[in-house]
Write a protein that holds these residues in place. Structure first.
Motif, PDB file in Angstrom:
ATOM      1  N   GLY A 154       0.799  -1.217   0.000  1.00  0.00           N
ATOM      2  CA  GLY A 154       0.000   0.000   0.000  1.00  0.00           C
ATOM      3  C   GLY A 154       0.832   1.268   0.000  1.00  0.00           C
ATOM      4  O   GLY A 154       0.357   2.328  -0.415  1.00  0.00           O
ATOM      5  N   THR A 155       2.067   1.170   0.458  1.00  0.00           N
ATOM      6  CA  THR A 155       2.961   2.333   0.483  1.00  0.00           C
ATOM      7  C   THR A 155       3.505   2.668  -0.896  1.00  0.00           C
ATOM      8  O   THR A 155       3.776   3.833  -1.189  1.00  0.00           O
ATOM      9  CB  THR A 155       4.135   2.078   1.455  1.00  0.00           C
ATOM     10  N   VAL A 156       3.637   1.658  -1.743  1.00  0.00           N
ATOM     11  CA  VAL A 156       4.262   1.888  -3.055  1.00  0.00           C
ATOM     12  C   VAL A 156       3.270   1.807  -4.218  1.00  0.00           C
ATOM     13  O   VAL A 156       3.589   2.262  -5.320  1.00  0.00           O
ATOM     14  CB  VAL A 156       5.413   0.875  -3.289  1.00  0.00           C
ATOM     15  N   LEU A 157       2.078   1.245  -3.984  1.00  0.00           N
ATOM     16  CA  LEU A 157       1.107   1.088  -5.062  1.00  0.00           C
ATOM     17  C   LEU A 157      -0.143   1.922  -4.802  1.00  0.00           C
ATOM     18  O   LEU A 157      -0.412   2.306  -3.667  1.00  0.00           O
ATOM     19  CB  LEU A 157       0.706  -0.387  -5.209  1.00  0.00           C
ATOM     20  N   ASN A 158      -0.896   2.188  -5.853  1.00  0.00           N
ATOM     21  CA  ASN A 158      -2.148   2.933  -5.697  1.00  0.00           C
ATOM     22  C   ASN A 158      -3.284   1.992  -5.310  1.00  0.00           C
ATOM     23  O   ASN A 158      -3.112   0.770  -5.258  1.00  0.00           O
ATOM     24  CB  ASN A 158      -2.486   3.708  -6.978  1.00  0.00           C
ATOM     25  N   GLU A 159      -4.463   2.546  -5.063  1.00  0.00           N
ATOM     26  CA  GLU A 159      -5.602   1.762  -4.591  1.00  0.00           C
ATOM     27  C   GLU A 159      -5.993   0.657  -5.575  1.00  0.00           C
ATOM     28  O   GLU A 159      -6.292  -0.472  -5.170  1.00  0.00           O
ATOM     29  CB  GLU A 159      -6.815   2.673  -4.369  1.00  0.00           C
ATOM     30  N   LYS A 160      -5.981   0.975  -6.858  1.00  0.00           N
ATOM     31  CA  LYS A 160      -6.376  -0.006  -7.871  1.00  0.00           C
ATOM     32  C   LYS A 160      -5.391  -1.172  -7.918  1.00  0.00           C
ATOM     33  O   LYS A 160      -5.796  -2.337  -8.008  1.00  0.00           O
ATOM     34  CB  LYS A 160      -6.464   0.669  -9.236  1.00  0.00           C
ATOM     35  N   ALA A 161      -4.126  -0.858  -7.836  1.00  0.00           N
ATOM     36  CA  ALA A 161      -3.092  -1.899  -7.937  1.00  0.00           C
ATOM     37  C   ALA A 161      -3.089  -2.809  -6.715  1.00  0.00           C
ATOM     38  O   ALA A 161      -2.948  -4.029  -6.844  1.00  0.00           O
ATOM     39  CB  ALA A 161      -1.719  -1.256  -8.114  1.00  0.00           C
ATOM     40  N   VAL A 162      -3.248  -2.238  -5.519  1.00  0.00           N
ATOM     41  CA  VAL A 162      -3.204  -3.073  -4.313  1.00  0.00           C
ATOM     42  C   VAL A 162      -4.401  -4.015  -4.249  1.00  0.00           C
ATOM     43  O   VAL A 162      -4.331  -5.091  -3.647  1.00  0.00           O
ATOM     44  CB  VAL A 162      -3.138  -2.224  -3.020  1.00  0.00           C
ATOM     45  N   GLY A 163      -5.515  -3.625  -4.896  1.00  0.00           N
ATOM     46  CA  GLY A 163      -6.666  -4.506  -4.937  1.00  0.00           C
ATOM     47  C   GLY A 163      -6.347  -5.815  -5.646  1.00  0.00           C
ATOM     48  O   GLY A 163      -6.783  -6.886  -5.224  1.00  0.00           O
TER      49      GLY A 163
END
Length: 247
Positions: A154-163
């Motif tokens: 979550g620190t390195v990726l955006n909301e869409k990617a972490v999903g």
């Protein structure tokens, strides 16, 4: 005090999404019911013993904790894209305070997930004993592993990617290499080696040992999980510190 204040705010954010909380607890229970019913339909001694409730319940309890990675990653990723985190960067909180502030609210949720899973398993023949409470405690290190992974991504990726990463990829990874659905040692080769390197099967084995009252077998498995929990939490702090410095 600053960490507790920040944790309190994160707790409120988590509680604002009751649907996700319900899914995190409810979906593992659905799997528990389906697999238990399947196991009951198989003549005794002819099905896999992994589906016996004494082994299935600890495995499902560990698998359910994998959803914590999605919750923690979405929380921190959402904060990163809002003005809230910019205000936090001007506060006296240190990177370790941020990570602790995101981690602490997740732990009661992890404990609740395990308690609900074991309590529900009583309906399918799991014996009530103090060992179930021990299993809940044993599950805490793997909960920290999943939380730390979520915070790291979550620190390195955006909301869409972490999903995608923490939702689909990580839950499937933890399922396949966890020793829940099949004995990974029977697969052998590289697959078995990877399963032994990752913490998931060790967590399941430790939880099963706790439920069975095999106390001597718990720590050899659990130390591996604790090492992962410490390393991933430290990595989350380091990456968050780097991101903080960059911003």
């Amino acid at each position: 005090m600053r960490v507790l204040t920040f944790s309190s705010r994160n707790t409120k954010e988590i509680m604002r999404d009751p649907l996700s909380l319900f899914f995190g607890i409810g979906f593992p229970l659905v799997l528990l019911v389906l697999l238990s019913l399947i196991n009951r339909s198989i003549p005794k001694g002819q099905g896999p013993d992994l589906f016996e409730i004494e082994k299935l319940a600890p495995g499902i309890a560990v698998f359910g904790l994998s959803f914590l990675a999605l919750f923690s990653s979405m929380l921190i990723a959402k904060d990163r894209t809002s003005s809230f985190v910019l205000r936090l960067f001007t506060s006296p909180l240190k990177p370790v305070d941020f990570i602790l502030g995101y981690t602490l609210p997740m732990l009661p949720m992890a404990i609740a997930q395990s308690v609900v899973c074991f309590a529900f398993s009583l309906l399918f023949g799991l014996k009530l004993s103090a060992n179930l409470l021990l299993a809940v405690v044993v599950n805490i290190p793997i909960a920290v592993v999943f939380i730390a992974l979520g915070l790291l991504f979550g620190t390195v990726l955006n909301e869409k990617a972490v999903g995608g990463v923490c939702g689909a990829l990580l839950t499937n990874l933890s399922a396949w290499f966890s020793n829940i659905w099949f004995d990974t040692s029977l697969v052998g080769g590289v697959f078995s080696t990877i399963a032994n390197i990752l913490p998931f099967s060790h967590a399941v084995n430790a939880a099963r040992a706790a439920v069975a009252g095999d106390y001597a077998a718990i720590m050899p498995e659990l130390w591996w999980v604790i090492a992962y929990a410490a390393a991933l939490t430290a990595a989350a702090v380091a990456v968050f510190a780097a991101k903080l410095k960059k911003n």
